[in-house]
Design a protein around this motif. Structure first.
Motif, PDB file in Angstrom:
ATOM      1  N   ASN A 113       0.664  -1.019   0.317  1.00 38.93           N
ATOM      2  CA  ASN A 113      -0.493   0.283  -0.066  1.00 38.93           C
ATOM      3  C   ASN A 113       0.608   0.758   0.030  1.00 38.93           C
ATOM      4  OD1 ASN A 113      -2.743  -1.665   0.159  1.00 38.93           O
ATOM      5  ND2 ASN A 113      -2.421  -1.214   2.097  1.00 38.93           N
ATOM      6  N   SER A 114       0.613   2.514  -0.292  1.00 37.07           N
ATOM      7  CA  SER A 114       0.673   3.209  -0.905  1.00 37.07           C
ATOM      8  C   SER A 114       2.134   3.516  -0.981  1.00 37.07           C
ATOM      9  CB  SER A 114       0.783   4.143   1.232  1.00 37.07           C
ATOM     10  OG  SER A 114      -0.880   4.383   1.241  1.00 37.07           O
ATOM     11  N   ASN A 115       1.932   3.691  -2.177  1.00 39.17           N
ATOM     12  CA  ASN A 115       3.501   3.083  -3.060  1.00 39.17           C
ATOM     13  C   ASN A 115       3.618   3.402  -4.461  1.00 39.17           C
ATOM     14  OD1 ASN A 115       6.544   1.900  -1.773  1.00 39.17           O
ATOM     15  ND2 ASN A 115       4.744   0.503  -1.383  1.00 39.17           N
ATOM     16  N   LEU A 116       4.658   3.988  -5.169  1.00 38.83           N
ATOM     17  CA  LEU A 116       4.603   4.098  -6.846  1.00 38.83           C
ATOM     18  C   LEU A 116       5.063   3.997  -7.493  1.00 38.83           C
ATOM     19  CD1 LEU A 116       7.439   7.440  -6.200  1.00 38.83           C
ATOM     20  CD2 LEU A 116       5.206   7.311  -5.683  1.00 38.83           C
ATOM     21  N   LEU A 117       4.236   2.449  -7.561  1.00 38.04           N
ATOM     22  CA  LEU A 117       4.317   1.725  -8.481  1.00 38.04           C
ATOM     23  C   LEU A 117       3.408   1.893  -9.274  1.00 38.04           C
ATOM     24  CD1 LEU A 117       4.132  -1.612  -6.122  1.00 38.04           C
ATOM     25  CD2 LEU A 117       5.339  -1.071  -7.289  1.00 38.04           C
ATOM     26  N   LYS A 118       3.894   1.626 -10.651  1.00 40.84           N
ATOM     27  CA  LYS A 118       2.807   1.589 -11.360  1.00 40.84           C
ATOM     28  C   LYS A 118       2.495   0.294 -12.710  1.00 40.84           C
ATOM     29  CE  LYS A 118       4.677   5.975 -13.255  1.00 40.84           C
ATOM     30  NZ  LYS A 118       5.075   7.032 -14.077  1.00 40.84           N
ATOM     31  N   THR A 119       3.305  -1.117 -12.637  1.00 42.64           N
ATOM     32  CA  THR A 119       3.455  -1.972 -12.929  1.00 42.64           C
ATOM     33  C   THR A 119       3.480  -3.274 -11.636  1.00 42.64           C
ATOM     34  OG1 THR A 119       5.259  -2.115 -14.217  1.00 42.64           O
ATOM     35  CG2 THR A 119       3.635  -1.005 -15.331  1.00 42.64           C
ATOM     36  N   ILE A 120       3.045  -4.247 -12.102  1.00 41.56           N
ATOM     37  CA  ILE A 120       3.313  -5.760 -10.955  1.00 41.56           C
ATOM     38  C   ILE A 120       3.628  -5.829 -12.806  1.00 41.56           C
ATOM     39  CG2 ILE A 120       1.778  -7.549  -9.677  1.00 41.56           C
ATOM     40  CD1 ILE A 120       1.880  -4.457  -8.843  1.00 41.56           C
ATOM     41  N   PRO A 121       5.291  -6.950 -12.178  1.00 38.32           N
ATOM     42  CA  PRO A 121       6.097  -8.123 -12.382  1.00 38.32           C
ATOM     43  C   PRO A 121       5.113  -9.697 -12.937  1.00 38.32           C
ATOM     44  CG  PRO A 121       7.102  -7.554 -11.035  1.00 38.32           C
ATOM     45  CD  PRO A 121       6.255  -6.445 -10.330  1.00 38.32           C
ATOM     46  N   PRO A 122       4.761 -10.099 -14.093  1.00 37.78           N
ATOM     47  CA  PRO A 122       4.190 -11.277 -14.160  1.00 37.78           C
ATOM     48  C   PRO A 122       4.869 -11.659 -13.109  1.00 37.78           C
ATOM     49  CG  PRO A 122       5.411 -10.627 -16.330  1.00 37.78           C
ATOM     50  CD  PRO A 122       6.109  -9.548 -15.314  1.00 37.78           C
ATOM     51  N   GLU A 123       6.252 -11.943 -12.831  1.00 37.41           N
ATOM     52  CA  GLU A 123       6.882 -12.555 -11.541  1.00 37.41           C
ATOM     53  C   GLU A 123       5.898 -13.018 -10.700  1.00 37.41           C
ATOM     54  OE1 GLU A 123       9.884 -11.943 -14.888  1.00 37.41           O
ATOM     55  OE2 GLU A 123       8.320 -11.056 -13.688  1.00 37.41           O
ATOM     56  N   ILE A 124       4.462 -11.939  -9.840  1.00 31.33           N
ATOM     57  CA  ILE A 124       4.211 -12.202  -9.366  1.00 31.33           C
ATOM     58  C   ILE A 124       3.132 -13.837  -8.716  1.00 31.33           C
ATOM     59  CG2 ILE A 124       2.071 -11.420 -10.595  1.00 31.33           C
ATOM     60  CD1 ILE A 124       2.561 -10.159  -6.842  1.00 31.33           C
ATOM     61  N   CYS A 125       3.554 -14.009 -10.262  1.00 29.01           N
ATOM     62  CA  CYS A 125       2.615 -15.558 -10.330  1.00 29.01           C
ATOM     63  C   CYS A 125       3.365 -16.560  -9.178  1.00 29.01           C
ATOM     64  CB  CYS A 125       2.342 -15.913 -11.512  1.00 29.01           C
ATOM     65  SG  CYS A 125       4.085 -16.893 -12.540  1.00 29.01           S
ATOM     66  N   ARG A 126       4.755 -16.457  -9.198  1.00 26.92           N
ATOM     67  CA  ARG A 126       5.946 -17.286  -8.319  1.00 26.92           C
ATOM     68  C   ARG A 126       5.164 -17.447  -6.528  1.00 26.92           C
ATOM     69  NH1 ARG A 126      10.863 -17.387 -11.105  1.00 26.92           N
ATOM     70  NH2 ARG A 126      10.047 -17.167 -13.264  1.00 26.92           N
ATOM     71  N   LEU A 127       4.145 -16.494  -6.165  1.00 24.57           N
ATOM     72  CA  LEU A 127       4.525 -16.507  -4.718  1.00 24.57           C
ATOM     73  C   LEU A 127       2.975 -17.236  -4.824  1.00 24.57           C
ATOM     74  CD1 LEU A 127       4.172 -12.498  -4.291  1.00 24.57           C
ATOM     75  CD2 LEU A 127       5.891 -14.216  -4.143  1.00 24.57           C
ATOM     76  N   VAL A 128       3.518 -18.357  -5.001  1.00 21.16           N
ATOM     77  CA  VAL A 128       2.280 -19.624  -4.999  1.00 21.16           C
ATOM     78  C   VAL A 128       1.316 -19.597  -3.629  1.00 21.16           C
ATOM     79  CG1 VAL A 128       3.230 -21.286  -6.495  1.00 21.16           C
ATOM     80  CG2 VAL A 128       4.315 -21.152  -4.595  1.00 21.16           C
ATOM     81  N   ASN A 129       1.574 -18.922  -2.411  1.00 19.85           N
ATOM     82  CA  ASN A 129       0.973 -19.445  -1.236  1.00 19.85           C
ATOM     83  C   ASN A 129       0.441 -18.280  -0.775  1.00 19.85           C
ATOM     84  OD1 ASN A 129       1.764 -22.639  -0.497  1.00 19.85           O
ATOM     85  ND2 ASN A 129       3.516 -21.613  -0.486  1.00 19.85           N
ATOM     86  N   LEU A 130       0.151 -17.362  -1.679  1.00 21.69           N
ATOM     87  CA  LEU A 130      -0.855 -16.161  -0.805  1.00 21.69           C
ATOM     88  C   LEU A 130      -1.720 -16.177  -0.722  1.00 21.69           C
ATOM     89  CD1 LEU A 130       1.271 -13.299  -1.098  1.00 21.69           C
ATOM     90  CD2 LEU A 130       0.704 -12.708  -2.754  1.00 21.69           C
ATOM     91  N   GLN A 131      -1.984 -14.888   0.365  1.00 21.61           N
ATOM     92  CA  GLN A 131      -3.337 -15.446   0.096  1.00 21.61           C
ATOM     93  C   GLN A 131      -4.039 -14.321   0.630  1.00 21.61           C
ATOM     94  OE1 GLN A 131      -3.927 -17.786   4.477  1.00 21.61           O
ATOM     95  NE2 GLN A 131      -2.381 -19.441   4.014  1.00 21.61           N
ATOM     96  N   HIS A 132      -2.838 -12.932   0.760  1.00 27.04           N
ATOM     97  CA  HIS A 132      -2.985 -11.718   1.220  1.00 27.04           C
ATOM     98  C   HIS A 132      -3.115 -10.616   0.502  1.00 27.04           C
ATOM     99  CE1 HIS A 132      -4.157  -7.797   3.814  1.00 27.04           C
ATOM    100  NE2 HIS A 132      -5.067  -8.106   3.872  1.00 27.04           N
TER     101      HIS A 132
END
Length: 345
Positions: A113-132
């Motif tokens: 929250n509350s950063n300056l992100l413009k994009t999220i990299p495709p590698e987000i899919c590696r966080l296979v256990n992410l719940q929140h």
């Protein structure tokens, strides 16, 4: 002060170390000697980076870096493979290093929250256990389709960004229970959202929605917030349309799809040898009136359903516009249905 605290910690070898609110501009390198630390609090400081020695905290499970001045994820974090909770709220992140992000395979909670992100990299899919996953108050204009691979995700926050749409594959988030997308610029929701059967709380307030997907009625929502959207209003105007002339492709597709319902049809056996045609027909829709399949969206209509009686929502009253697809003006002109044509101002 931080050095003194670390000297004391070296003697006691604690599992929890709190260095929050210390006005730190740097984390002492001695932190690397506290390999026993499981929970590290560094929030509310002035940190811009982390020392390489942070990589020695192999057992670290919770790391709170909230409210600092970090601009990018330090590469030393690659070794924190045991991390389960990572808080990076209120920093100055403009990007997420794919290599670092990919290493967080044990992560269950990620707060951006509350950063300056413009994009999220495709590698987000590696966080296979992410719940929140929370990324409110950034500058995101779109979400990568790879985010739909987070099938264990239960809660997703992306409010106060600049999103105009969601990935078409959003329905793969089958365990999603809470979805907060308020104050974006979303004009249309994907039909696949109707596959999020566990969704209970849905906040889509203050966007640019005019109509909701057909399958939304199948989701057992408990709360939905949709105020401050330019939703279609129920103002019926009489209209009768003449029967249209279908293209040859559409006519052939409808004939084939009708034949495929017959288990003894020759076409049902033959189509196995034409994968491209099979894939094309898989994208077909069903008419809300006659139930027959058609290839292209011929007529988009709207059905107004009662928020309390039909959607069973306790927090919302009145009529909610729901999309409906009809195969022809013949069905549109037929009597006995509750579908209306969409009139644009």
């Amino acid at each position: 002060m931080a050095d003194t605290l670390l000297v004391r910690a070296l003697k006691s070898q604690p599992k929890i170390l709190n260095l929050s609110n210390k006005k730190l501009e740097k984390v002492p390198k001695a932190i690397g000697k506290l390999e026993c630390v499981v929970h590290l609090q560094l929030k509310n400081n002035k940190l811009k980076s982390l020392p390489d020695e942070i990589s020695y905290l192999y057992q670290l499970q919770i790391l709170n870096l909230g409210n600092n001045e970090i601009e990018e994820l330090p590469e030393s974090m690659v070794h924190l493979t045991m991390l389960e909770r990572l808080h990076l709220f209120h920093n100055k992140l403009t990007t997420l290093a794919p290599k670092v992000l990919s290493s967080f395979k044990s992560l269950t909670i990620l707060n951006l929250n509350s950063n300056l992100l413009k994009t999220i990299p495709p590698e987000i899919c590696r966080l296979v256990n992410l719940q929140h996953l929370s990324m409110d108050y950034n500058k995101l204009t779109e979400l990568p389709v790879e985010i739909c691979a987070l099938t264990r995700l239960e809660e997703f926050h992306a409010a106060n960004n600049q999103l105009t749409s969601l990935p078409l594959e959003f329905g793969f988030l089958i365990n999603l229970q809470k979805l907060h997308l308020q104050k974006n610029r979303i004009r249309e929701l994907p039909e696949s959202i109707g596959k999020c059967y566990k969704l209970r709380v849905f906040d889509i307030a203050a966007n640019d929605l005019r109509i909701f997907p057909t399958e939304l009625i199948n989701i057992p929502l408990k709360e939905m917030y949709c105020e401050e959207n330019p939703l279609l209003q129920h103002v019926p105007v009489h209209s009768v349309q003449e029967e249209e002339v279908l293209s040859l492709k559409e006519t052939a597709a409808r004939y084939v799809m009708k034949e495929l319902k017959d288990r003894w049809s020759y076409l049902r056996r033959a189509i196995r040898h034409y994968p491209q045609i099979r894939d094309m027909l898989a994208q077909a829709s069903k008419c809300a009136v006659c139930g027959e399949s058609f290839l292209n969206t011929w007529l988009e209509c709207v059905r107004f359903i009662d928020a309390k009686a039909d959607l069973k929502l306790g927090n919302l009253s009145g009529l909610v516009p729901m999309r409906a697809l009809l195969c022809s003006y013949k069905c549109f002109n037929s009597k006995g249905h509750e579908y209306y044509g969409v009139a644009f101002p």
